[in-house]
Scaffold this motif. Structure first.
Motif, PDB file in Angstrom:
ATOM      1  N   VAL A   3       0.848  -1.194   0.000  1.00 49.69           N
ATOM      2  CA  VAL A   3       0.000   0.000   0.000  1.00 49.69           C
ATOM      3  C   VAL A   3       0.884   1.245   0.000  1.00 49.69           C
ATOM      4  N   LEU A   4       0.469   2.248  -0.776  1.00 45.27           N
ATOM      5  CA  LEU A   4       1.160   3.536  -0.823  1.00 45.27           C
ATOM      6  C   LEU A   4       0.217   4.624  -0.311  1.00 45.27           C
ATOM      7  N   VAL A   5       0.665   5.387   0.681  1.00 44.61           N
ATOM      8  CA  VAL A   5      -0.097   6.538   1.172  1.00 44.61           C
ATOM      9  C   VAL A   5       0.614   7.790   0.674  1.00 44.61           C
ATOM     10  N   SER A  22      -3.472  -3.734   9.567  1.00 43.57           N
ATOM     11  CA  SER A  22      -4.212  -4.662   8.713  1.00 43.57           C
ATOM     12  C   SER A  22      -3.431  -5.955   8.474  1.00 43.57           C
ATOM     13  N   PRO A  23      -4.073  -7.110   8.698  1.00 47.74           N
ATOM     14  CA  PRO A  23      -3.412  -8.378   8.381  1.00 47.74           C
ATOM     15  C   PRO A  23      -3.186  -8.567   6.876  1.00 47.74           C
ATOM     16  N   LEU A  24      -3.880  -7.782   6.059  1.00 43.47           N
ATOM     17  CA  LEU A  24      -3.728  -7.917   4.608  1.00 43.47           C
ATOM     18  C   LEU A  24      -2.504  -7.159   4.074  1.00 43.47           C
ATOM     19  N   LEU A  25      -1.921  -6.331   4.935  1.00 42.46           N
ATOM     20  CA  LEU A  25      -0.812  -5.482   4.487  1.00 42.46           C
ATOM     21  C   LEU A  25       0.493  -6.277   4.473  1.00 42.46           C
ATOM     22  N   SER A  26       1.242  -6.168   3.355  1.00 44.20           N
ATOM     23  CA  SER A  26       2.589  -6.749   3.374  1.00 44.20           C
ATOM     24  C   SER A  26       3.607  -5.629   3.582  1.00 44.20           C
ATOM     25  N   GLU A  27       3.558  -4.591   2.747  1.00 46.20           N
ATOM     26  CA  GLU A  27       4.494  -3.477   2.920  1.00 46.20           C
ATOM     27  C   GLU A  27       3.751  -2.161   2.786  1.00 46.20           C
ATOM     28  N   LEU A  28       4.183  -1.204   3.606  1.00 47.10           N
ATOM     29  CA  LEU A  28       3.560   0.118   3.584  1.00 47.10           C
ATOM     30  C   LEU A  28       4.592   1.150   3.140  1.00 47.10           C
ATOM     31  N   TYR A  29       4.183   1.992   2.161  1.00 42.01           N
ATOM     32  CA  TYR A  29       5.042   3.066   1.666  1.00 42.01           C
ATOM     33  C   TYR A  29       4.314   4.390   1.849  1.00 42.01           C
ATOM     34  N   LEU A  54       4.929   9.337  -9.164  1.00 43.64           N
ATOM     35  CA  LEU A  54       4.283   8.459  -8.177  1.00 43.64           C
ATOM     36  C   LEU A  54       3.665   7.244  -8.863  1.00 43.64           C
ATOM     37  N   ALA A  55       3.027   7.485 -10.020  1.00 41.68           N
ATOM     38  CA  ALA A  55       2.404   6.378 -10.743  1.00 41.68           C
ATOM     39  C   ALA A  55       3.469   5.395 -11.234  1.00 41.68           C
ATOM     40  N   LEU A  61       6.678  -1.018  -8.419  1.00 41.36           N
ATOM     41  CA  LEU A  61       6.776  -1.793  -7.181  1.00 41.36           C
ATOM     42  C   LEU A  61       5.611  -2.762  -6.985  1.00 41.36           C
ATOM     43  N   GLY A  62       4.628  -2.689  -7.867  1.00 39.79           N
ATOM     44  CA  GLY A  62       3.455  -3.550  -7.705  1.00 39.79           C
ATOM     45  C   GLY A  62       2.600  -3.140  -6.511  1.00 39.79           C
ATOM     46  N   ILE A  63       2.391  -1.827  -6.359  1.00 39.00           N
ATOM     47  CA  ILE A  63       1.524  -1.330  -5.277  1.00 39.00           C
ATOM     48  C   ILE A  63       0.079  -1.749  -5.581  1.00 39.00           C
TER      49      ILE A  63
END
Ligand code: AMP
Ligand code: GLY
Length: 424
Positions: A3-5, A22-29, A54-55, A61-63
């Motif tokens: 996920v990207l914020v 979130s249990p669904l989150l692998s990596e947060l950016y 950003l896009a 990265l496969g966000i």
């Protein structure tokens, strides 16, 4: 899921804090983020306005989902760019973001769909603005049409103030092209509340009520700021009024936007005045409020990630949001000078002591690192938030924790929520 914020303030810190659970989150950016967010997410050094970059980053990265905080990239077309590349993003397209980016569009839209708001006229020059101001009488409100970082609204009480406001809007063009058109409207009296709801384009998931405190000074005095504190619930809205606002304002808006081929996906935020004649919309925002989001995230139950993901796909399906009964409050610690030029670069101490107190979170807004030391880096520096059984408890905790934090020029309002508690 990655996920990207996008953004780098207290709102984005609170969103990252919630998404991180979130249990669904692998990596947060987070791009660009801040030193507080760096404890939760990998920071990406791209400004939120540079949406092509950003896009590219998100694609590379496969966000799996991007969540956008601030309004400027939304109004510039960040979502459109992501959608062109088949990247999932929770936020409105540029056409839908006009609800915030053009006050003339928002007012005329409300008129078309019979959404309760202040009476208004649109002025293209000084003469038309004077005529409209005369029509409404003092006090009267003048609003630059375009985005002006919350500073484009002038409340005018007499002829001298009107003259100064017209000069600022039309002669000096203090708000640039944002004031090519000006909304002149009736001044409403009452208490303000914020109603936010998530939209998938068709359905709404309302969030809990909240209230922010926009003025710099205690007793709501002095100039407007980005917000000096907030709490949830607002307690000023009865459940009947709440349902009425959801139907007549929020659903009517999502429906109208879809009718006009501006399908609204994202956070719909109505700033309302609770007047003697009922709720009236002051403004729409097309994103999470800052600082309202901080207490809202602290009260929200369950997992936010699948809700935003379903919204970005255009159908909430069975996704739901719930809020704990408890209240949450946020006190904004700023630096002297804000909302003008604030003192910067001062070392901050006491955050760890504050954070160790029960039910307290400290979100970063304008902080920076200088040689490994945390220093002030903006006007609004920290958001000290707490939950509690009631609003009074939450506020007490937030203030006790705030007292532990120091830097030479720290200032904050001591009266967040006071009037609401006294009225209760
Ligand atoms: P806006 O950016 O339109 O929300 O305006 C910023 C602030 O100006 C609001 O939060 C209100 O405090 C104030 N304001 C805007 N419109 C009105 C109005 N018609 N009457 C009274 N206050 C207003
Ligand atoms: N709290 C006001 C805003 O987010 O615009």
């Amino acid at each position: 899921m990655k996920v990207l914020v996008i953004g780098g303030g207290g709102r984005e810190h609170a969103l990252c804090w919630k998404l991180k659970q979130s249990p669904l989150l692998s990596e947060l950016y987070c791009a660009p983020g801040n030193p507080g967010i760096a404890e939760l997410a990998d920071l990406v050094p791209i400004r939120s306005e540079d949406f092509t970059e950003l896009a590219e980053f998100a694609a590379g990265l496969g966000i799996g989902l991007t969540v956008v905080g601030p309004e400027v990239p939304l109004s510039m077309g960040l979502v459109d760019e992501f959608q062109r590349r088949d990247l999932l993003v929770f936020g409105p397209t540029a056409r839908a973001a006009e609800l915030e980016a053009s006050k003339v569009f928002a007012k005329q839209f409300m008129q078309r769909y019979d959404i309760p708001t202040a009476d208004f006229e649109v002025a293209h020059n000084e003469r038309e603005a004077r005529k409209a101001a005369k029509h409404f009488g003092f006090p009267v409100v003048l609003k630059a049409d375009g985005l002006a970082a919350g500073k484009g609204v002038l409340i005018v009480s007499d002829r001298a103030e009107l003259k100064a406001a017209l000069a600022a809007l039309f002669d000096q063009r203090q708000f640039g092209s944002a004031s090519e058109r000006v909304v002149v409207e009736e001044c409403l009296q009452g208490e303000e509340v914020s109603i936010l709801a998530l939209s998938d384009g068709t359905h709404l998931l309302p969030l809990a009520t909240s209230k922010d405190y926009k003025r710099i000074g205690e007793g709501d005095s002095g100039p407007n700021t980005g917000g000096m504190g907030a709490h949830s619930p607002s307690t000023l809205v009865t459940s009947e009024q709440g349902s009425q606002i959801i139907e007549r304002v929020m659903r009517a808006t999502v429906h109208g936007m879809a009718e006009e081929n501006r399908t609204f996906v994202g956070v719909l935020y109505a700033g309302l005045m609770m007047t003697a004649d009922g709720p009236r919309v002051l403004e729409f925002n097309v994103r999470f409020g800052d600082p309202e989001t901080q207490p809202l995230m602290m009260r929200m139950e369950g997992d936010l990630l699948p809700v935003l993901l379903a919204g970005a796909r255009g159908d909430f399906g069975s996704a739901r949001v719930g809020f704990r009964q408890e209240a949450a409050a946020c006190v904004v610690l700023a630096s002297e000078g804000y909302p003008g030029e604030a003192v910067k670069g001062e070392p901050i101490t006491g955050i760890e002591v504050a954070r160790r107190q029960p039910e307290v979170e400290v979100f970063h807004a304008g902080t920076a690192l200088a040689d490994g030391t945390l220093v002030t880096g903006g006007g609004r520096v920290l958001n000290v938030c707490a939950t509690g059984g009631g609003l009074a408890d939450a506020l007490r905790r937030a203030y006790t924790a705030s007292a532990e934090i120091h830097w030479p020029s720290v200032v904050y309002r001591k009266d967040i929520g006071r009037r609401v508690i006294e009225a209760d």
